[in-house]
Design a protein around this motif. Structure first.
Motif, mmCIF file in Angstrom:
data_model
loop_
_atom_site.group_PDB
_atom_site.id
_atom_site.type_symbol
_atom_site.label_atom_id
_atom_site.label_comp_id
_atom_site.label_asym_id
_atom_site.label_seq_id
_atom_site.Cartn_x
_atom_site.Cartn_y
_atom_site.Cartn_z
ATOM 1 N N SER A 1 -2.877 54.698 21.533
ATOM 2 C CA SER A 1 -3.074 55.894 22.061
ATOM 3 C C SER A 1 -4.166 55.820 22.921
ATOM 4 N N THR A 2 -5.020 54.913 22.760
ATOM 5 C CA THR A 2 -6.167 54.682 23.646
ATOM 6 C C THR A 2 -5.669 54.021 24.897
ATOM 7 N N PHE A 3 -4.618 53.060 24.832
ATOM 8 C CA PHE A 3 -4.055 52.376 25.958
ATOM 9 C C PHE A 3 -3.323 53.462 26.713
ATOM 10 N N ILE A 4 -2.768 54.479 26.227
ATOM 11 C CA ILE A 4 -2.073 55.732 26.904
ATOM 12 C C ILE A 4 -3.139 56.418 27.617
ATOM 13 N N ARG A 5 -4.182 56.582 27.115
ATOM 14 C CA ARG A 5 -5.288 57.158 27.780
ATOM 15 C C ARG A 5 -5.728 56.446 29.134
ATOM 16 N N ALA A 6 -5.564 55.185 29.119
ATOM 17 C CA ALA A 6 -6.037 54.318 30.184
ATOM 18 C C ALA A 6 -4.898 54.353 31.314
ATOM 19 N N ILE A 7 -3.599 54.333 30.852
ATOM 20 C CA ILE A 7 -2.295 54.611 31.755
ATOM 21 C C ILE A 7 -2.405 55.796 32.491
ATOM 22 N N PHE B 1 3.805 64.194 25.454
ATOM 23 C CA PHE B 1 4.333 64.991 24.450
ATOM 24 C C PHE B 1 3.542 64.100 22.950
ATOM 25 N N ASP B 2 2.778 64.518 22.270
ATOM 26 C CA ASP B 2 2.072 64.230 21.264
ATOM 27 C C ASP B 2 2.931 64.582 19.871
ATOM 28 N N THR B 3 3.426 63.866 19.128
ATOM 29 C CA THR B 3 4.077 64.351 17.926
ATOM 30 C C THR B 3 3.127 63.953 16.844
ATOM 31 N N GLU B 4 2.249 63.500 16.788
ATOM 32 C CA GLU B 4 1.291 62.992 15.670
ATOM 33 C C GLU B 4 0.022 63.676 15.346
ATOM 34 N N GLN B 5 -0.702 63.580 16.582
ATOM 35 C CA GLN B 5 -2.016 64.301 16.407
ATOM 36 C C GLN B 5 -2.400 65.298 16.110
ATOM 37 N N GLY B 6 -3.461 65.985 15.614
ATOM 38 C CA GLY B 6 -3.750 67.403 15.580
ATOM 39 C C GLY B 6 -4.384 67.998 16.879
ATOM 40 N N LEU C 1 6.371 59.796 25.680
ATOM 41 C CA LEU C 1 6.658 60.518 24.091
ATOM 42 C C LEU C 1 6.017 59.627 23.236
ATOM 43 N N ASP C 2 5.060 60.192 22.639
ATOM 44 C CA ASP C 2 4.171 59.362 21.499
ATOM 45 C C ASP C 2 4.335 60.344 19.896
ATOM 46 N N ASN C 3 5.077 59.785 19.186
ATOM 47 C CA ASN C 3 5.570 58.777 18.994
ATOM 48 C C ASN C 3 7.066 58.918 19.016
ATOM 49 N N ILE C 4 8.052 58.221 19.452
ATOM 50 C CA ILE C 4 9.348 58.555 19.602
ATOM 51 C C ILE C 4 10.248 58.456 18.194
ATOM 52 N N VAL C 5 9.466 57.994 17.249
ATOM 53 C CA VAL C 5 10.358 57.999 16.057
ATOM 54 C C VAL C 5 10.355 59.497 15.292
ATOM 55 N N HIS C 6 9.383 60.311 15.795
ATOM 56 C CA HIS C 6 9.410 61.660 15.489
ATOM 57 C C HIS C 6 10.323 62.629 16.111
ATOM 58 N N PHE C 7 11.164 62.033 17.055
ATOM 59 C CA PHE C 7 12.176 62.948 17.813
ATOM 60 C C PHE C 7 13.624 62.207 16.738
ATOM 61 N N ILE D 1 8.405 46.347 27.881
ATOM 62 C CA ILE D 1 8.013 46.513 26.484
ATOM 63 C C ILE D 1 6.713 45.959 26.589
ATOM 64 N N ILE D 2 5.639 46.600 26.235
ATOM 65 C CA ILE D 2 4.302 46.566 26.085
ATOM 66 C C ILE D 2 3.947 46.444 24.743
ATOM 67 N N ARG D 3 3.128 45.327 24.414
ATOM 68 C CA ARG D 3 2.489 45.142 23.173
ATOM 69 C C ARG D 3 0.981 45.323 23.100
ATOM 70 N N VAL D 4 0.644 46.187 21.914
ATOM 71 C CA VAL D 4 -0.745 46.332 21.983
ATOM 72 C C VAL D 4 -1.108 45.702 20.400
ATOM 73 N N GLU D 5 -2.268 44.894 20.267
ATOM 74 C CA GLU D 5 -2.562 44.348 19.099
ATOM 75 C C GLU D 5 -4.079 44.145 19.233
ATOM 76 N N LYS D 6 -4.805 44.272 18.074
ATOM 77 C CA LYS D 6 -5.964 44.008 17.858
ATOM 78 C C LYS D 6 -6.533 42.484 18.080
ATOM 79 N N ASP D 7 -7.338 42.212 19.005
ATOM 80 C CA ASP D 7 -7.706 40.829 19.012
ATOM 81 C C ASP D 7 -8.363 40.017 17.821
ATOM 82 N N LYS D 8 -7.465 38.964 17.344
ATOM 83 C CA LYS D 8 -7.752 38.339 16.191
ATOM 84 C C LYS D 8 -9.330 37.839 15.782
#
Length: 275
Positions: free
Chosen positions: A70-76, A100-105, A156-162, A221-228
């Motif tokens: 979601s943070t990366f979405i704000r950057a985009i 279109f946010d399907t998760e956050q309040g 569309l964040d998150n597509i699984v909720h469609f 397809i972009i992958r977001v992952e925490k730096d180990k």
């Protein structure tokens, strides 16, 4: 909501198929069709433009839970709305967009839309769809596109909720076809967000049957992952692209949740978070 009784996606009847003309769908090898217009891009070491998202296409952002998708979405969104943000740039003329946010309040949705406005100087169309039925979500997305022909980019964040069942092959196929229909009919780019399976290691597998379909459909397809090496920052990397891949991006976040983007070097020591 005025939602139509019949489903948004349905099978074509035999009578409808009989009026189709095969030649209307045939590609002419002598026709000069221009390349898709870049919506968001970055650069390589020589300064060459590297398109990330292009018009009339679908892309996916994936990552494990709390990897800062979601943070990366704000950057985009800031880059698309404001023209430039960090290592991302947008020169697209139809740079009005919708999320279109399907998760956050309501609170977190409000924080997101305010931050995008503060960073880009423009209002983004941000909708909170959490808790609505699947048909309602689809209807509202399509209604926005009908009413806003200048909207060239949709998240569309998150597509699984469609979906009612993300492992249903039939339902996933219908959703995938719905996305293809939308991006073509409204000449827009649709970026979907999807979690990865929690047990996967390495490059990860996007969740469910819908993840498998989207991996074949998406141009990027972009992958977001925490730096180990530093859990306080995330790495943005191209998992798959039709064109040339961009170099990994380092995303840091300050204590107000503002993202900062820079090029990531694996040899770098963990960088301190900006304040």
């Amino acid at each position: 909501l005025g939602i139509p009784a019949e489903p948004l996606f349905r099978s074509i009847s035999s009578s409808e198929c009989n009026v189709l003309n095969l030649e209307d769908f045939k590609i002419n090898p002598d026709e000069d069709i221009p390349e898709p217009i870049p919506i968001l891009h970055t650069w390589d070491e020589r300064g060459n433009l590297l398109p990330i998202f292009t018009e009339d296409n679908i892309s996916m952002i994936q990552g494990k839970a709390k990897s800062r998708k979601s943070t990366f979405i704000r950057a985009i969104s800031t880059a698309v709305m404001g023209g430039k943000f960090g290592v991302l740039e947008c020169t697209y003329r139809r740079n009005r967009m919708a999320i279109f946010d399907t998760e956050q309040g309501a609170y977190h949705c409000s924080r997101a839309v305010r931050q995008i406005k503060q960073l880009s100087g423009r209002n983004v169309d941000y909708y909170k769809l959490a808790g609505l039925p699947v048909a309602s979500k689809k209807y509202l997305v399509e209604t926005h596109l009908k009413q806003n022909p200048d909207c060239g980019f949709v998240i569309l964040d998150n597509i699984v909720h469609f979906l009612l069942d993300f492992n249903s092959s039939t339902e996933s196929s219908e959703l995938n076809e719905w996305l293809i229909k939308l991006k073509g009919e409204y000449n827009t780019h649709i970026c979907v967000v999807l979690h990865e399976n929690g047990s996967d290691i390495g490059n990860g597998k996007a969740k469910g049957h819908i993840g498998t379909l989207l991996e074949n459909t998406c141009e990027t397809i972009i992958r977001v992952e925490k730096d180990k090496d530093d859990k306080g920052q995330s790495i943005i990397s191209p998992k798959a692209m039709r064109g040339l891949e961009f170099n990994p991006i380092l995303m840091q976040v300050d204590y107000q949740g503002v993202p900062y983007l820079s090029w990531y070097e694996e040899t770098d020591k963990p960088k301190k978070m900006r304040l």
